[in-house]
Design an enzyme around this catalytic site. Sequence first.
Site, PDB file in Angstrom:
ATOM      1  N   GLY A 167      28.928  88.401 -26.709  1.00 14.01           N
ATOM      2  CA  GLY A 167      29.419  89.599 -26.045  1.00 14.01           C
ATOM      3  C   GLY A 167      29.925  89.337 -24.640  1.00 14.01           C
ATOM      4  O   GLY A 167      30.583  90.179 -24.040  1.00 14.01           O
TER       5      GLY A 167
ATOM      6  N   GLY B  54      34.965  85.553 -22.435  1.00 14.13           N
ATOM      7  CA  GLY B  54      36.100  86.013 -21.643  1.00 14.13           C
ATOM      8  C   GLY B  54      35.777  86.340 -20.208  1.00 14.13           C
ATOM      9  O   GLY B  54      36.680  86.476 -19.382  1.00 14.13           O
TER      10      GLY B  54
ATOM     11  N   ASP C 165      41.073  77.812 -24.675  1.00 10.37           N
ATOM     12  CA  ASP C 165      40.539  79.136 -24.978  1.00 10.37           C
ATOM     13  C   ASP C 165      40.794  80.080 -23.804  1.00 10.37           C
ATOM     14  O   ASP C 165      39.881  80.461 -23.065  1.00 10.37           O
ATOM     15  CB  ASP C 165      39.044  79.012 -25.275  1.00 10.37           C
ATOM     16  CG  ASP C 165      38.448  80.281 -25.858  1.00 10.37           C
ATOM     17  OD1 ASP C 165      39.233  81.173 -26.246  1.00 10.37           O
ATOM     18  OD2 ASP C 165      37.208  80.368 -25.935  1.00 10.37           O
TER      19      ASP C 165
END
Length: 252
Positions: free
Chosen positions: A198, A201, A107
């Site tokens: 949210g 990343g 990922d």
Amino acid sequence: MKVLGQFLLFLALVCAASHVQGSVIVNGELAPEGSMQFMVSVQNENGHECGGFLISEDFVVTAAHCDNGLKHVILGGHNWKNSNVKKIEISNQCKHKNYSDVGNGYDIMLLKLANKAPMGRNIKTIPLAKKNMKLSVNQVCSVAGWGKMVSTGGLVDDLMVVNVSIIDHNDCKKSWGKLPPNMICAGGKYTDKGFCQGDSGGPLVWNGKAVGIVSFNKNYNCKYPDVPNVYTDIREYVDWINNITKNKMCPM
């Protein structure tokens, strides 16, 4: 992330797992002014989608599952709605070729910026962890983002940060039942601190270096003492990242 609800539910059913992408900072605090200038808000036409972090003048690292109509990044401020922040379009996305969903790992994604970020007082890069860098159980790291602070809340405008401790890998695997390859576990289990929807990343940071990337938590629930938060282990992808940033293009 708010626009991925149906997709995430599909993944949960297909994979017979409870991986939920993203997350927000839970029980954290406002990031101190002048800190974490490497943080990036990765956005689509609807606004903030994921976190990310600047590793060179023209590349941002984020999670592969953040690929949802991305258009630009916002950097240079803790409040991404501030008029002083910098907006730069995304020219290319380099998603790891082995990525299929968060339950299978890999990922990680690099974003090539259309223009170089103006490096300075409010915009800086963060170095990556070395391949041979050791992380110890209970070692304290930090994670930051613009995600939710409670499971049913909304995204925040101001950057939040929280300290989380590294959790034993075998303990993490036992808690989840199945764990993708090349992952780090920190926060969530044994504590009420971690990330939420949210925050995907964003970087897990130790000793001034990015060691992980926010990947998934459990069932849209941001307070879950039974399983750890899970991050992509950057140390396993250093060569892949360096190859892209050196050649300025995605690998074939």
